[in-house]
Design a protein around this motif. Structure first.
Motif, PDB file in Angstrom:
ATOM      1  N   LEU A 138      43.411  25.474  32.418  1.00 34.69           N
ATOM      2  CA  LEU A 138      44.586  25.023  33.177  1.00 34.69           C
ATOM      3  C   LEU A 138      44.712  25.826  34.472  1.00 34.69           C
ATOM      4  CD1 LEU A 138      47.149  23.332  33.472  1.00 34.69           C
ATOM      5  CD2 LEU A 138      48.356  25.031  32.054  1.00 34.69           C
ATOM      6  N   ALA A 139      44.461  27.136  34.403  1.00 33.63           N
ATOM      7  CA  ALA A 139      44.526  27.980  35.607  1.00 33.63           C
ATOM      8  C   ALA A 139      43.496  27.527  36.640  1.00 33.63           C
ATOM      9  CB  ALA A 139      44.302  29.438  35.235  1.00 33.63           C
ATOM     10  N   LEU A 140      42.290  27.199  36.169  1.00 31.28           N
ATOM     11  CA  LEU A 140      41.251  26.728  37.092  1.00 31.28           C
ATOM     12  C   LEU A 140      41.642  25.407  37.736  1.00 31.28           C
ATOM     13  CD1 LEU A 140      38.003  27.555  35.102  1.00 31.28           C
ATOM     14  CD2 LEU A 140      38.772  28.624  37.221  1.00 31.28           C
ATOM     15  N   ALA A 141      42.248  24.523  36.944  1.00 30.96           N
ATOM     16  CA  ALA A 141      42.686  23.237  37.494  1.00 30.96           C
ATOM     17  C   ALA A 141      43.740  23.448  38.573  1.00 30.96           C
ATOM     18  CB  ALA A 141      43.230  22.351  36.374  1.00 30.96           C
ATOM     19  N   ILE A 142      44.664  24.373  38.332  1.00 32.59           N
ATOM     20  CA  ILE A 142      45.708  24.662  39.315  1.00 32.59           C
ATOM     21  C   ILE A 142      45.106  25.261  40.576  1.00 32.59           C
ATOM     22  CG2 ILE A 142      47.721  26.136  39.770  1.00 32.59           C
ATOM     23  CD1 ILE A 142      48.402  25.814  36.761  1.00 32.59           C
ATOM     24  N   PHE A 143      44.157  26.188  40.404  1.00 31.13           N
ATOM     25  CA  PHE A 143      43.504  26.813  41.549  1.00 31.13           C
ATOM     26  C   PHE A 143      42.736  25.782  42.375  1.00 31.13           C
ATOM     27  CE2 PHE A 143      39.618  29.107  43.117  1.00 31.13           C
ATOM     28  CZ  PHE A 143      40.247  29.778  44.154  1.00 31.13           C
ATOM     29  N   ALA A 144      41.991  24.909  41.683  1.00 27.20           N
ATOM     30  CA  ALA A 144      41.191  23.908  42.389  1.00 27.20           C
ATOM     31  C   ALA A 144      42.053  22.881  43.091  1.00 27.20           C
ATOM     32  CB  ALA A 144      40.243  23.213  41.412  1.00 27.20           C
ATOM     33  N   ALA A 145      43.227  22.594  42.524  1.00 24.24           N
ATOM     34  CA  ALA A 145      44.092  21.554  43.085  1.00 24.24           C
ATOM     35  C   ALA A 145      44.991  22.065  44.201  1.00 24.24           C
ATOM     36  CB  ALA A 145      44.956  20.934  41.984  1.00 24.24           C
ATOM     37  N   ASP A 146      44.969  23.364  44.468  1.00 19.55           N
ATOM     38  CA  ASP A 146      45.827  23.904  45.525  1.00 19.55           C
ATOM     39  C   ASP A 146      45.252  23.560  46.888  1.00 19.55           C
ATOM     40  OD1 ASP A 146      48.159  25.870  46.128  1.00 19.55           O
ATOM     41  OD2 ASP A 146      46.499  26.544  47.400  1.00 19.55           O
ATOM     42  N   ASN A 147      46.099  23.072  47.801  1.00 17.92           N
ATOM     43  CA  ASN A 147      45.588  22.630  49.105  1.00 17.92           C
ATOM     44  C   ASN A 147      45.158  23.791  49.998  1.00 17.92           C
ATOM     45  OD1 ASN A 147      48.222  23.494  49.497  1.00 17.92           O
ATOM     46  ND2 ASN A 147      48.694  21.964  51.028  1.00 17.92           N
ATOM     47  N   GLY A 148      45.365  25.028  49.548  1.00 18.75           N
ATOM     48  CA  GLY A 148      44.848  26.170  50.298  1.00 18.75           C
ATOM     49  C   GLY A 148      43.333  26.217  50.322  1.00 18.75           C
ATOM     50  N   GLY A 149      42.681  25.476  49.419  1.00 22.56           N
ATOM     51  CA  GLY A 149      41.228  25.474  49.386  1.00 22.56           C
ATOM     52  C   GLY A 149      40.568  24.512  50.350  1.00 22.56           C
ATOM     53  N   LEU A 150      41.358  23.622  50.969  1.00 24.66           N
ATOM     54  CA  LEU A 150      40.770  22.587  51.824  1.00 24.66           C
ATOM     55  C   LEU A 150      39.915  23.155  52.953  1.00 24.66           C
ATOM     56  CD1 LEU A 150      43.535  19.867  52.260  1.00 24.66           C
ATOM     57  CD2 LEU A 150      41.165  19.474  51.578  1.00 24.66           C
ATOM     58  N   VAL A 151      40.436  24.101  53.678  1.00 23.18           N
ATOM     59  CA  VAL A 151      39.708  24.644  54.835  1.00 23.18           C
ATOM     60  C   VAL A 151      38.611  25.632  54.414  1.00 23.18           C
ATOM     61  CG1 VAL A 151      39.930  25.974  56.966  1.00 23.18           C
ATOM     62  CG2 VAL A 151      41.598  24.192  56.422  1.00 23.18           C
ATOM     63  N   PRO A 152      38.872  26.588  53.496  1.00 18.97           N
ATOM     64  CA  PRO A 152      37.785  27.483  53.091  1.00 18.97           C
ATOM     65  C   PRO A 152      36.582  26.762  52.492  1.00 18.97           C
ATOM     66  CG  PRO A 152      39.892  28.413  52.441  1.00 18.97           C
ATOM     67  CD  PRO A 152      40.165  27.022  52.930  1.00 18.97           C
ATOM     68  N   VAL A 153      36.830  25.694  51.738  1.00 20.20           N
ATOM     69  CA  VAL A 153      35.723  24.953  51.138  1.00 20.20           C
ATOM     70  C   VAL A 153      35.167  23.917  52.115  1.00 20.20           C
ATOM     71  CG1 VAL A 153      35.010  23.469  49.218  1.00 20.20           C
ATOM     72  CG2 VAL A 153      36.678  25.288  48.826  1.00 20.20           C
ATOM     73  N   GLY A 154      36.043  23.303  52.912  1.00 21.60           N
ATOM     74  CA  GLY A 154      35.644  22.177  53.743  1.00 21.60           C
ATOM     75  C   GLY A 154      35.190  22.500  55.151  1.00 21.60           C
ATOM     76  N   TRP A 155      35.475  23.722  55.626  1.00 22.31           N
ATOM     77  CA  TRP A 155      35.075  24.105  56.983  1.00 22.31           C
ATOM     78  C   TRP A 155      34.002  25.178  56.867  1.00 22.31           C
ATOM     79  CZ3 TRP A 155      38.354  27.473  60.802  1.00 22.31           C
ATOM     80  CH2 TRP A 155      37.730  27.492  62.056  1.00 22.31           C
ATOM     81  N   ILE A 156      32.813  24.903  57.343  1.00 22.86           N
ATOM     82  CA  ILE A 156      31.680  25.802  57.133  1.00 22.86           C
ATOM     83  C   ILE A 156      31.967  27.187  57.713  1.00 22.86           C
ATOM     84  CG2 ILE A 156      29.240  26.175  57.602  1.00 22.86           C
ATOM     85  CD1 ILE A 156      28.900  23.113  57.622  1.00 22.86           C
ATOM     86  N   ALA A 157      32.555  27.252  58.893  1.00 24.53           N
ATOM     87  CA  ALA A 157      32.819  28.545  59.532  1.00 24.53           C
ATOM     88  C   ALA A 157      33.839  29.372  58.756  1.00 24.53           C
ATOM     89  CB  ALA A 157      33.306  28.341  60.968  1.00 24.53           C
ATOM     90  N   ASN A 158      34.630  28.743  57.895  1.00 22.02           N
ATOM     91  CA  ASN A 158      35.620  29.487  57.097  1.00 22.02           C
ATOM     92  C   ASN A 158      35.054  29.890  55.733  1.00 22.02           C
ATOM     93  OD1 ASN A 158      39.048  29.002  55.975  1.00 22.02           O
ATOM     94  ND2 ASN A 158      38.101  30.767  56.901  1.00 22.02           N
ATOM     95  N   ARG A 159      33.733  29.859  55.624  1.00 18.48           N
ATOM     96  CA  ARG A 159      33.096  30.281  54.373  1.00 18.48           C
ATOM     97  C   ARG A 159      33.391  31.734  54.055  1.00 18.48           C
ATOM     98  NH1 ARG A 159      26.817  29.169  53.983  1.00 18.48           N
ATOM     99  NH2 ARG A 159      27.528  27.004  54.078  1.00 18.48           N
ATOM    100  N   ASN A 160      33.828  32.503  55.042  1.00 18.15           N
ATOM    101  CA  ASN A 160      34.168  33.905  54.792  1.00 18.15           C
ATOM    102  C   ASN A 160      35.203  34.048  53.675  1.00 18.15           C
ATOM    103  OD1 ASN A 160      36.800  33.580  56.418  1.00 18.15           O
ATOM    104  ND2 ASN A 160      35.246  33.220  57.973  1.00 18.15           N
ATOM    105  N   SER A 161      36.205  33.159  53.656  1.00 23.23           N
ATOM    106  CA  SER A 161      37.229  33.217  52.606  1.00 23.23           C
ATOM    107  C   SER A 161      36.648  32.844  51.248  1.00 23.23           C
ATOM    108  CB  SER A 161      38.385  32.275  52.948  1.00 23.23           C
ATOM    109  OG  SER A 161      39.062  32.701  54.108  1.00 23.23           O
ATOM    110  N   LEU A 162      35.736  31.895  51.246  1.00 21.63           N
ATOM    111  CA  LEU A 162      35.099  31.452  50.007  1.00 21.63           C
ATOM    112  C   LEU A 162      34.276  32.590  49.397  1.00 21.63           C
ATOM    113  CD1 LEU A 162      34.709  28.948  48.228  1.00 21.63           C
ATOM    114  CD2 LEU A 162      32.855  28.248  49.740  1.00 21.63           C
ATOM    115  N   LEU A 163      33.499  33.280  50.231  1.00 22.56           N
ATOM    116  CA  LEU A 163      32.688  34.392  49.736  1.00 22.56           C
ATOM    117  C   LEU A 163      33.564  35.582  49.336  1.00 22.56           C
ATOM    118  CD1 LEU A 163      29.692  34.214  52.238  1.00 22.56           C
ATOM    119  CD2 LEU A 163      29.634  33.759  49.784  1.00 22.56           C
TER     120      LEU A 163
END
Length: 581
Positions: A138-163
């Motif tokens: 459930l925690a993973l589902a909530i984390f994945a569904a948060d719109n804060g992930g749109l740019v870190p995952v979807g914008w290549i230059a913002n991969r810094n946050s993903l790493l």
């Protein structure tokens, strides 16, 4: 049960990646273009290198070719400096290029793969913290569904946050193992992984502080550990040389867009307050923090709403999670992760790493209260709160999917607008495009040259944004080679993107002159420090065919014939894309 749990996790992983799958068609955006031009050798810089793709250097150290190409807008301050030390992220982008060339779909696929690894690492972290299989899912589902992930995952230059988030999850998991088993390979691994989080992004500093918290909580709880006080404090001690080197090498920023706590403490504190005010509501619902940037006219109303609801949410969770193991540690880790994010304008994307820690808190709270709420075994207020938060998680997933699709379309449109600019025939030779309004987004003014060149445009074209907003203008020609622009609905140099190039606010009543290789600009702020009127002087007549005055017509940037001497042209406020700043 374990096999069933793994099957559920696999299904969750597929659904989570499906939410972000639209990013595969998003293409490049903003900083991505400059990165690609550095990697293929078309941009040379003393600091901007394949292993240092976030060190934009200083204006003083910029090569002469930057001025020749009009790479900076006219309002850039002479002491401009934007230097970020992110070698690990830079090397990952360099590896993308070495393996796949300039193929955005490959870069997006790599980011999706890293997101999958992050979810796997987060699950291990949650399980190590004592969450059940169901609660961790459930925690993973909530984390994945948060719109804060749109740019870190979807914008290549913002991969810094993903790493950063990936190495944070790995480091803290290793730290939790180390606090049970004492000094050894897991302790060493935790320190190394925390250092890698730092090399991915500066805000990875929170991981070192987080490890100290992990070890400290273990000592206070009397956990079986052989860690000494020195071992507990070692992560923070190892972070000190990093901070010393960061300062000694002149890293960081002095621009208004990126306030640093050591150079602009008041602005940094203001940003931190705004993010912490918005964080509780943004954590449990798809509250649009980005609206503070995209629709500043509604900022105070949104902040008031976030304050009122946020206080209630904090009280609700503080009472509802009392006595729950790991809730205090997760709360503090989220606070530590959010604090350094204040060095950028408030945005949904800044919630990405904090939500790694707050998602399990929401899952634990829902596990405690949702079943009772549906069976009506709690008060009416608690039933309403539990059901509302549960519904908000579903809405968040829909927002991520819908916003991802819209974001891809917006990025494609912006690339098309710049690449299709009416710059005149190649026979004219070197041409200069004066962008009167940055429509449909302020990003038109942020780096039009790199987008233009990457998309195949002639390198003999120079772009000169006159503003980074969509302000309505009165455009008046005052002489053969001169014109003024007067804003009718907002002061110049107040747009957030304009502040990327400013190191100080305009001084009230003090006339200023900006001189570039191609034009001279004069302006005098009023008594409040606002700049409403600008005077431009070119080195030849405005009627020179090489000068192109561009206005957005809804499809592309088209040339507008300049007015005659003494005449004025009124330009209505330009269009702005809903999903872009």
């Amino acid at each position: 049960p374990a096999q069933r749990a793994r099957a559920w996790f696999a299904a969750l992983l597929v659904l989570a990646l499906g939410l972000y799958a639209p990013s595969l068609g998003a293409g490049y955006m903003a900083d991505d273009f400059g990165v690609q031009l550095v990697l293929d050798g078309r941009i040379e810089s003393p600091t901007w290198k394949p292993w240092s793709l976030y060190d934009f250097g200083t204006l003083a150290s910029a090569p002469e070719s930057s001025a020749e190409r009009a790479a900076f807008p006219w309002w850039v301050d002479a002491d401009w400096r934007v230097r970020f030390f992110r070698p690990l992220t830079s090397l990952s982008l360099w590896l993308d290029y070495a393996l796949f060339g300039s193929a955005p779909v490959a870069g997006h696929a790599v980011s999706l793969g890293l997101f999958a690894l992050l979810l796997i690492a987060a699950r291990r972290l949650y399980m190590r913290l004592g969450l059940s299989h169901g609660t961790a899912s459930l925690a993973l589902a909530i984390f994945a569904a948060d719109n804060g992930g749109l740019v870190p995952v979807g914008w290549i230059a913002n991969r810094n946050s993903l790493l950063e988030a990936l190495f944070a999850a790995l480091a803290l998991h290793a730290g939790l193992v180390a606090r049970e088993r004492g000094l050894g390979r897991h302790y060493v691994a935790a320190l190394w992984l925390a250092f890698l989080a730092l090399l991915a992004k500066e805000s990875g500093l929170h991981v070192a502080a987080g490890l100290t918290l992990v070890f400290l909580f273990a000592r206070r709880a009397g956990a079986p550990t052989r860690l000494s006080k020195v071992a507990v404090l070692a992560p923070l001690a190892l972070a000190l040389p990093y901070l010393a080197g960061y300062a000694a090498w002149g890293m960081g920023s002095n621009v208004l867009f990126y306030p640093m706590p050591w150079t602009a403490p008041a602005e940094f504190a203001r940003g931190a307050v705004v993010m912490f005010v918005c964080a509780p509501l943004a954590a449990v619902a798809p509250f649009p923090i980005d609206a503070l940037l995209l629709a500043p006219e509604h900022a105070w109303a949104l902040l008031a709403l976030a304050t009122v609801l946020g206080v209630g949410i904090v009280a609700l969770f503080a009472r509802g999670l009392r006595g729950v193991p790991a809730s205090g540690l997760l709360t503090l880790l989220g606070v530590l992760a959010l604090l350094p994010q204040a060095g950028a304008p408030p945005s949904d994307r800044l919630m990405f790493t904090p939500m790694l820690y707050w998602a399990p808190l929401i899952a634990l709270w829902l596990e405690r209260h949702l079943a009772a709420a549906w069976r009506e075994r709690t008060s009416r207020g608690m039933r309403l709160a539990a059901r509302s938060i549960a519904v908000a998680q579903v809405l968040s997933a829909l927002v991520v999917l819908g916003a991802g699709l819209a974001m891809s379309e917006s990025w494609a449109r912006l690339r098309s607008v710049i690449a299709g600019a009416d710059v005149g025939p190649a026979e004219l030779g070197e041409r200069h495009a004066f962008v009167l309004q940055a429509s449909p987004s302020s990003l038109v003014a942020l780096g039009p040259l790199s987008t233009w060149i990457f998309e195949g445009g002639s390198e003999r074209v120079r772009f000169h944004p006159l503003q980074a907003g969509q302000r309505a203008l009165s455009w008046t020609r005052t002489a053969e080679d001169r014109f003024t622009v007067e804003s009718l609905d907002g002061a110049f140099l107040a747009n957030p993107i304009e502040r990327v190039f400013l190191t100080a606010e305009p001084r009230a009543g003090v006339e200023r002159t900006w001189t570039t290789r191609y034009l001279e600009v004069r302006g005098t702020p009023d008594a409040e420090g606002d700049l409403w009127r600008l005077e431009f002087r070119l080195d030849t007549s405005l009627d020179d065919l090489r000068w192109r005055f561009l206005v957005f017509d809804g499809q592309r940037l088209v040339h507008r014939v300049p007015p005659r001497i003494g005449e004025s042209v009124h330009l209505e406020r330009g269009e702005r894309d809903t999903f872009l700043p």
